[in-house]
Design an enzyme around this catalytic site. Structure first.
Site, short mmCIF file in Angstrom:
data_model
loop_
_atom_site.label_atom_id
_atom_site.label_comp_id
_atom_site.label_asym_id
_atom_site.label_seq_id
_atom_site.Cartn_x
_atom_site.Cartn_y
_atom_site.Cartn_z
CB SER A 40 33.43 32.80 6.89
OG SER A 40 33.05 33.90 6.11
CD GLU A 61 41.65 28.69 -1.24
OE1 GLU A 61 42.30 28.69 -2.30
OE2 GLU A 61 40.78 29.55 -0.98
CG PHE A 86 37.15 27.30 -1.32
CD1 PHE A 86 36.66 26.93 -2.57
CD2 PHE A 86 36.61 28.42 -0.72
CE1 PHE A 86 35.67 27.67 -3.21
CE2 PHE A 86 35.62 29.17 -1.34
CZ PHE A 86 35.15 28.79 -2.58
CG ASP A 120 27.76 32.67 -0.93
OD1 ASP A 120 27.21 33.76 -1.19
OD2 ASP A 120 28.68 32.56 -0.10
#
Lengths: 317, 280
Positions: A40, A61, A86, A120
């Site tokens: 991604s 993260e 994130f 999403d």
């Protein structure tokens, strides 16, 4: 006639991926970290060619940001990669203490920012990240507008000593910045010169503003378009020079009205040079599922919204 | 270093701690007193480090990260006594403009501090990052951390614990200040950690235990842990301590976690701690 040479169509995240790969070749101190989103973030080429300098953090993260801060001790220049949602809200405290307050040379690289992440939906469509990041002392905030500029910005932030937030996105959009254009952090590009209204835009809204400027030109309105790719530090000089000419401003961004580019511009005009301002931004709302372009239209950050805001602000002069 | 000499330093560090927090009526004496013996041994006997000049990058040196930053008094005292900055600076602790901030930070450039800590749970990640950089730089030195036991309730610690084992961060030596107390009371009452050693072992760490107030045992354990490191697994030392150790009225309770003694209590505390190296 407003005309831009188009160098193809690509996503800005691919510009990041190419820039990072080039850094891998040219700067041995650059390392990359990712939280399970290599594809991604378009980090594949770096991972393939520089595996010893790539650190897969898994879906952790907070640990990734903390590690990146620690990796600067000993001279590395860490680039972290995950979605903007994130990269910021989820790890705000880690960024605040370990990166910003500690003034570590970490580059937080954030993809899929804003509504144009698309299908999403709102969990992933962060619209508050620019605000969160620009409030942090020591943090530089960069939002490039197309593939070429994202690549140039990726190279430039490696040379900049200190924490940087680099924001880019998912959708394929026209490339209109020259491949060899100079990119300087904190120095805005005047893409179109004009006299009736100043548009200050960042990210995908720069292309939308070019489209708007063409429509306005056909109506006899002369637009000056500033690509404000660095939100912090803001290029006040370029902004004020333009406002002295046009006496009004529209800000355009793929972000919440509160805390974004628009508010940074408002701070300058209310304290230094008062002119009417209109915002093109998301108005205190979460997004939803949909295609990127459907969402830009529905949430009023499309080219028509820029046109409407310009006509409105000119009347308020 | 001889045990007696280390004990003398520790006694002076304990005096520094109670004087520092008393003079500004704030700070965290409990955990500081509890970790005094460990940090004294670490800095004066175990770690390879230099203060002249202090180097942020610390190449070729062992590094230490204090993850539970609120026990800054003990770290500041040990750093000063080790020569990182003048011991007279301890008198500026928590005062306006001081390099000795309430919680450790880098922005005022206090020698010995490499990253801010205070918001809990971040130091293990920071240390892993530093250890990864050491690997890339071909630097075989150790990276040490210290954590509170209550701090282990933070989720980031366990993200880091998974990473360190999965990625074989084997020059990493974490120590847990296992005093069983946190601000709101006993750790077992607030949120029990269960079988901590078994948890770390299940996460893939080499687990050691030691008495955090026995100087010889601390020396021997650190020697043993370093000798056992580098085999593909991170190491953790579960260090049994007493919060407030060395000051009778501060022991046996969580109440001195974050409270400073008044003048009378300070006098009582100092009467129990020998002045060995001269007060600041």
């Amino acid at each position: 006639m407003i005309e831009f040479e188009i160098f193809g169509n690509k996503d800005t995240r691919s510009g990041f991926g190419e820039g990072l790969h080039e850094l891998g070749k040219n700067n041995s101190e650059v390392v990359a970290l990712c939280a399970d989103l290599i594809g991604s973030l378009k980090m594949d080429a770096f991972v393939k060619d520089f595996p010893e300098r790539f650190f897969q953090a898994g879906i952790s993260e907070a640990n990734m940001i903390g590690m990146a801060a620690g990796m600067t001790i000993g001279g590395k220049i860490p680039f972290t990669g995950t979605f903007a949602a994130f990269s910021t809200g989820r790890v705000y405290d880690q960024i605040r203490q370990s990166v910003a307050y500690s003034n570590k040379n970490v580059k937080i690289c954030a993809s899929h920012a804003g509504l144009t992440l698309g299908e999403d939906g709102a969990t992933h469509q962060i619209l508050e990240d620019i605000g969160m990041m620009k409030m942090l002392p020591n943090m530089t905030v960069v939002v490039p507008c197309d593939f070429n500029q994202t690549k140039q910005a990726t190279l430039a932030i490696a040379e900049h000593e200190g924490p940087v937030y680099l924001r880019f996105g998912r959708p394929v959009m026209p490339i209109f910045i020259k491949p060899d254009a100079e990119f300087k952090i904190g120095k805005a590009d005047v893409l179109i010169e004009g006299t009736d209204v100043t548009i200050v835009a960042c990210g995908h809204l720069v292309w939308k503003s070019i489209e708007a400027a063409k429509v306005l030109e056909a109506q006899g309105v002369s637009v000056e378009l500033i690509n404000m790719h660095t939100i912090k530090p803001l290029d006040k000089e370029t902004l004020l020079k333009s406002l002295a000419k046009t006496k009004c401003v529209v800000t355009a961004e793929e972000h919440m009205r509160a805390g974004g580019l628009g508010d940074s511009v408002a701070q300058v005009i209310t304290t230094e040079y008062l002119v009417p301002q209109e915002y093109v931004a998301v108005n205190d709302s979460f997004g939803e599922s949909g295609t990127p372009m459907e969402l830009m239209t529905k949430y009023h950050i499309d080219s028509q919204d820029v046109v409407d805001a310009c006509l409105k602000v000119i009347k308020r002069k | 270093m001889e045990t007696k000499e280390l004990q003398n330093i520790a006694s002076q560090v304990r005096r520094d701690i109670v004087r520092m927090v008393a003079q500004v009526s704030s700070g965290h004496p409990g955990g500081s007193l509890g970790c005094t013996d460990f940090l004294t041994v670490l800095y004066f006997d175990s770690m390879k480090h230099t203060h002249s000049p202090f180097s942020m990058d610390g190449k070729g040196e062992d590094l230490f990260f204090l993850s539970n930053g609120h026990i800054s008094p003990v770290w500041y005292s040990v750093l000063a006594r080790a020569g990182y900055f003048p011991v007279s600076d301890l008198g500026t602790f928590r005062r306006l403009g001081s390099k000795l901030q309430g919680h450790p930070s880098t922005d005022k450039k206090l020698p010995g501090i490499r990253i801010a800590s205070g918001s809990l749970g971040q130091g293990l990640s920071n240390a892993i990052g530093a250890a990864e950089t050491k690997k890339l730089n071909g630097d075989d030195s150790f990276v040490f951390t210290l954590h509170g036991d209550g701090e282990l309730q933070e989720g980031q610690i366990w993200e880091a614990a998974i990473y360190a084992a999965a990625k074989k961060i084997d020059k990493l030596i974490a120590t847990i200040d296992y005093n069983g107390r946190q601000i709101d009371g006993d750790v077992d009452d607030v949120m029990s950690l269960g079988n901590l050693g078994a948890k770390f072992a299940a996460f893939g760490w080499i687990v050691y235990e030691m008495d955090g107030h026995n100087i010889d045992e601390i020396k021997e354990t650190l020697t043993k842990v370093k000798a056992g490191a580098g085999q593909g697994k991170p190491s953790v030392i579960i260090m049994k301590t007493e919060m407030g150790k060395g000051v009778d009225f501060m022991e046996g309770t969580h109440k001195w976690h974050g409270s400073a003694p008044n003048a009378e209590q300070l006098a009582s505390a100092l009467a129990q701690l020998e002045e060995t190296l001269g007060d600041y």
